[in-house]
Motif scaffolding. Structure first.
Motif, PDB file in Angstrom:
ATOM      1  N   GLU A 217       0.849  -1.196   0.000  1.00 18.47           N
ATOM      2  CA  GLU A 217       0.000   0.000   0.000  1.00 18.47           C
ATOM      3  C   GLU A 217       0.883   1.244   0.000  1.00 18.47           C
ATOM      4  N   HIS A 238      -4.432  -4.795   0.826  1.00 15.86           N
ATOM      5  CA  HIS A 238      -4.268  -3.923  -0.337  1.00 15.86           C
ATOM      6  C   HIS A 238      -3.448  -4.644  -1.415  1.00 15.86           C
ATOM      7  N   VAL A 240      -1.724  -3.621  -3.798  1.00 17.83           N
ATOM      8  CA  VAL A 240      -1.799  -3.093  -5.161  1.00 17.83           C
ATOM      9  C   VAL A 240      -0.426  -2.839  -5.776  1.00 17.83           C
ATOM     10  N   ARG A 241       0.569  -2.560  -4.935  1.00 17.67           N
ATOM     11  CA  ARG A 241       1.893  -2.285  -5.496  1.00 17.67           C
ATOM     12  C   ARG A 241       2.617  -3.563  -5.913  1.00 17.67           C
ATOM     13  N   THR A 276      -7.879  -5.428  -2.144  1.00 17.97           N
ATOM     14  CA  THR A 276      -7.836  -4.077  -2.680  1.00 17.97           C
ATOM     15  C   THR A 276      -9.002  -3.244  -2.157  1.00 17.97           C
ATOM     16  N   PRO A 278     -10.403   0.251  -3.585  1.00 19.00           N
ATOM     17  CA  PRO A 278     -10.179   1.236  -4.651  1.00 19.00           C
ATOM     18  C   PRO A 278     -10.173   2.694  -4.196  1.00 19.00           C
ATOM     19  N   ASN A 281      -7.261   3.436  -1.901  1.00 19.24           N
ATOM     20  CA  ASN A 281      -5.994   3.409  -2.629  1.00 19.24           C
ATOM     21  C   ASN A 281      -5.743   4.716  -3.376  1.00 19.24           C
ATOM     22  N   ILE A 287      -1.740   4.125  -5.550  1.00 16.99           N
ATOM     23  CA  ILE A 287      -1.630   3.848  -6.989  1.00 16.99           C
ATOM     24  C   ILE A 287      -1.014   5.027  -7.736  1.00 16.99           C
ATOM     25  N   HIS A 297      -6.180   2.523 -11.743  1.00 18.30           N
ATOM     26  CA  HIS A 297      -5.899   1.508 -10.730  1.00 18.30           C
ATOM     27  C   HIS A 297      -5.493   0.196 -11.410  1.00 18.30           C
ATOM     28  N   PHE A 299      -6.072  -2.637 -10.593  1.00 25.14           N
ATOM     29  CA  PHE A 299      -7.028  -3.697 -10.260  1.00 25.14           C
ATOM     30  C   PHE A 299      -7.390  -4.522 -11.490  1.00 25.14           C
ATOM     31  N   VAL A 309      -8.205 -11.240  -6.860  1.00 20.35           N
ATOM     32  CA  VAL A 309      -8.523  -9.897  -6.397  1.00 20.35           C
ATOM     33  C   VAL A 309      -9.842  -9.911  -5.627  1.00 20.35           C
TER      34      VAL A 309
END
Length: 373
Positions: A217, A238, A240-241, A276, A278, A281, A287, A297, A299, A309
């Motif tokens: 994150e 999260h 996401v990275r 995640t 959204p 984030n 993001i 994103h 995602f 996800v």
């Protein structure tokens, strides 16, 4: 704050997203207070709040949270945790939390929070957990009387910048038969890797106790690696990275060709769920490497590549959101249909910290609900 809840229908078939059965895996107790409750509890302890009506206070939280920084975002929790220092405050917040989940169509929710942040008025760690469990059970009972079916469990969180990881892990295991389903670490991520709490994670592994860890994150691949290797994380908060470990080789009119780095490959191949969130984030800048709008994103890229996800709210108060709204925003940004939204819920059901039989029953409940939509 979220407005006009009747608007959340899918393009095309017009399905009411709020009515669909949903699973919430990443939702913080101190990020899900009703603004009116915060005002009332604040009055009881003489706490000054930034606004005296619920709508204005909700707007203040979302404005303050749109900082682009996780550190700044986390400062809003000083206010919410201040009214959650008594048994009555904790129980009320937990009860209303479950009520709001049920009203949003959530049929299973995992509620994460950090007991060590709720001790300033004399409660012990065990007493805080008991108070929250009391509220959860009351909320479940309230939902049942309203004809709604929901199940919920606690995710006990240790603050990653503190040194109480083992103590909080022992607390979580002590209450595993009394409502606690898993363990987490949260807080400022950069500079505080999971390896700082390796002793706690060793203990949890020895007790076969499931772990999810905030990672990917506010920090990158090294943080995710530590969550996987030091923490034995079964899910990534999260995450996401993780997209930093993807390389887009080339694109044409129909396809995007992507190669996966070793961490991304491991996460995908072992179906380690990404929790995640959204809107959150976007607010925290998680993001920022890809853009500043939801369509930026990663995602959708992760979804198309086969990662497990899931969609979550993180903090409903700070983001002025709900799980219904998060799903609607993603559908609007990426053109998702009912099958996609069902896939996200089945991903979450499969990753839930429940016994296998219960996860299978949850999946059936989701499939039945979507079939009726």
């Amino acid at each position: 704050m979220e407005t006009n809840p009747t608007q959340y229908r899918l393009e095309g078939d017009g399905a009411d997203i709020r009515a669909l059965p949903k699973v919430s895996l990443h939702d913080h107790l101190d990020g899900g207070l009703r603004p009116q409750t915060l005002i009332e509890l604040g009055d009881e302890i003489g706490l000054e709040v930034p606004a005296n009506d619920a709508e204005s206070l909700g707007d203040w939280f979302t404005t303050q949270s749109d900082s682009g920084s996780l550190v700044e975002y986390l400062k809003t929790f000083d206010l919410t945790t201040a009214v959650m220092q008594t048994r009555e405050g904790l129980s009320r917040v937990a009860r209303e939390f479950v009520q709001d989940l049920a009203a949003d169509g959530v049929v299973y929710g995992e509620i994460r929070w950090a007991p060590e942040q709720h001790l300033t008025r004399g409660l012990s760690l065990d007493e805080t957990v008991e108070a929250v469990q009391e509220g959860i059970e009351q909320g479940i009972d309230d939902a049942r009387h309203q004809g709604r079916r929901i199940r919920a469990g606690q995710l006990i969180t240790a603050m990653r910048h503190a040194d109480r990881g083992l103590e909080i892990a022992e607390l979580a295991v002590r209450h595993r038969e009394r409502g606690v389903v898993g363990f987490d670490i949260a807080g400022a991520e950069a500079g505080f890797p999971a390896s700082r709490h390796r002793t706690a994670f060793d203990f949890l592994a020895s007790r076969f106790f499931p772990v999810t860890i905030h990672a990917g994150e506010a920090d990158g691949i090294e943080s995710i690696k530590s969550a996987l290797l030091d923490g034995r994380a079964l899910r990534l908060g999260h995450g996401v990275r993780l997209a930093e470990d993807l390389v887009i080789e080339r694109q044409d009119d129909e396809n995007t060709y992507v190669s996966l780095g070793p961490v991304a490959q491991w996460v995908r191949d072992r179906e380690i769920a990404l929790e995640t969130s959204p809107s959150s984030n976007l607010q925290t800048g998680a993001i920022a490497a890809w853009g500043d709008e939801l369509v930026d994103h990663p995602f959708d890229l992760l979804y198309q590549l086969g990662f497990r996800v899931t969609v979550n709210t993180d903090n409903r108060l700070q983001s002025g959101t709900s799980l219904t709204r998060e799903l609607w925003l993603l559908a609007d940004a990426f053109g998702y249909d009912l099958d996609d939204l069902e896939a996200f819920q089945l991903n979450a059901a499969a990753a839930a910290f429940l016994p296998l039989d219960d996860r299978e029953e949850l999946a059936e409940q989701i499939e039945d609900g979507f079939d009726e939509a």
